[in-house]
Design a protein around this motif. Structure first.
Motif, PDB file in Angstrom:
ATOM      1  N   GLU A   6      26.783  13.050  29.358  1.00 33.40           N
ATOM      2  CA  GLU A   6      27.678  13.080  30.074  1.00 33.40           C
ATOM      3  C   GLU A   6      29.114  13.761  29.453  1.00 33.40           C
ATOM      4  O   GLU A   6      29.727  14.596  30.148  1.00 33.40           O
ATOM      5  N   SER A   7      29.228  13.495  28.158  1.00 29.70           N
ATOM      6  CA  SER A   7      30.406  14.163  27.304  1.00 29.70           C
ATOM      7  C   SER A   7      29.787  15.728  27.323  1.00 29.70           C
ATOM      8  O   SER A   7      30.925  16.698  27.316  1.00 29.70           O
ATOM      9  N   ARG A  13      31.818  21.825  31.185  1.00 31.15           N
ATOM     10  CA  ARG A  13      32.764  22.421  32.205  1.00 31.15           C
ATOM     11  C   ARG A  13      34.159  23.007  31.944  1.00 31.15           C
ATOM     12  O   ARG A  13      34.704  23.851  32.407  1.00 31.15           O
ATOM     13  N   TYR A  14      34.568  22.180  30.818  1.00 34.11           N
ATOM     14  CA  TYR A  14      35.767  22.704  30.104  1.00 34.11           C
ATOM     15  C   TYR A  14      35.785  24.045  29.489  1.00 34.11           C
ATOM     16  O   TYR A  14      36.432  25.057  29.835  1.00 34.11           O
ATOM     17  N   GLU A  15      34.586  24.326  29.045  1.00 32.58           N
ATOM     18  CA  GLU A  15      34.529  25.591  28.397  1.00 32.58           C
ATOM     19  C   GLU A  15      34.283  26.664  29.267  1.00 32.58           C
ATOM     20  O   GLU A  15      34.738  27.786  29.090  1.00 32.58           O
ATOM     21  N   ASP A  16      33.587  26.403  30.727  1.00 29.98           N
ATOM     22  CA  ASP A  16      33.666  27.293  31.513  1.00 29.98           C
ATOM     23  C   ASP A  16      34.933  27.797  32.228  1.00 29.98           C
ATOM     24  O   ASP A  16      35.359  28.912  32.521  1.00 29.98           O
ATOM     25  N   ILE A  17      35.688  26.640  32.466  1.00 30.80           N
ATOM     26  CA  ILE A  17      37.155  26.810  32.741  1.00 30.80           C
ATOM     27  C   ILE A  17      38.047  27.666  32.225  1.00 30.80           C
ATOM     28  O   ILE A  17      38.573  28.497  32.078  1.00 30.80           O
ATOM     29  N   ALA A  18      37.681  27.370  30.740  1.00 28.68           N
ATOM     30  CA  ALA A  18      38.633  27.987  29.728  1.00 28.68           C
ATOM     31  C   ALA A  18      38.087  29.438  29.737  1.00 28.68           C
ATOM     32  O   ALA A  18      38.993  30.564  29.676  1.00 28.68           O
ATOM     33  N   ALA A  19      37.038  29.618  30.000  1.00 31.59           N
ATOM     34  CA  ALA A  19      36.410  31.133  29.925  1.00 31.59           C
ATOM     35  C   ALA A  19      36.724  32.043  31.150  1.00 31.59           C
ATOM     36  O   ALA A  19      37.235  33.086  30.927  1.00 31.59           O
TER      37      ALA A  19
END
Length: 165
Positions: A6-7, A13-19
């Motif tokens: 889950e983490s 998801r965080y890395e995708d949004i940051a990219a």
């Protein structure tokens, strides 16, 4: 520390949004750089055109100044060529040693005819001319009206108002 599935999913998801965010920021920067290059090119073209036109502008300015100076000189020349009367100082003398011409003699005014004898007026009809003759039974003059004098409560203008408080 081990990552749970889950983490890892949250981190992905965080890395995708940051990219995505970094890509959008880069895109905005590139658009800004392109607009800045266009504006710089337009400013350079304006500067080039102004530099090419400057000698012609300066020449036109000098020609206008020369034309104005010529018009001023012509106006001054016209004023100088007009006929002017020679001015001499005027000397007034009230003595008999005056060398100048005597003023023309003005004739004395004709004497006025003697006034005709004034008619006598009936007692009930008064003449419209003042007479200094003494009349035997002249009526007494009418009593003079006395103007009101200002009191402490009134001002000099007799307005009936007290202007001092």
């Amino acid at each position: 520390m081990t990552m749970t599935p889950e983490s890892r999913q949250v981190l992905a998801r965080y890395e995708d949004i940051a990219a995505q965010h970094a890509a959008r920021v880069n895109q905005i920067g590139e658009e800004f750089a392109a607009d800045l290059a266009k504006h710089d090119a337009a400013a350079a073209e304006r500067d080039r055109v102004a530099a090419e036109a400057l000698p012609a502008i300066n020449a036109a300015h000098e020609a206008a100044k020369a034309e104005f100076a010529k018009a001023q000189a012509e106006a001054a020349e016209e004023k100088a060529t007009t006929w002017t009367r020679e001015t001499r100082p005027t000397v007034l003398s009230f003595t008999a040693e005056d060398d100048g011409p005597t003023p023309p003699h003005t004739p004395e005014p004709a004497p006025r005819p003697a006034p005709a004898e004034t008619p006598t007026w009936p007692r009930d009809q008064r003449p419209s001319v003042l007479s200094f003759a003494v009349e035997d039974e002249a009526p007494p003059p009418p009593p003079r009206r006395q103007a009101p004098t200002p009191t402490d409560d009134q001002d000099d203008d007799w307005s009936g108002r007290s202007w001092v408080r």
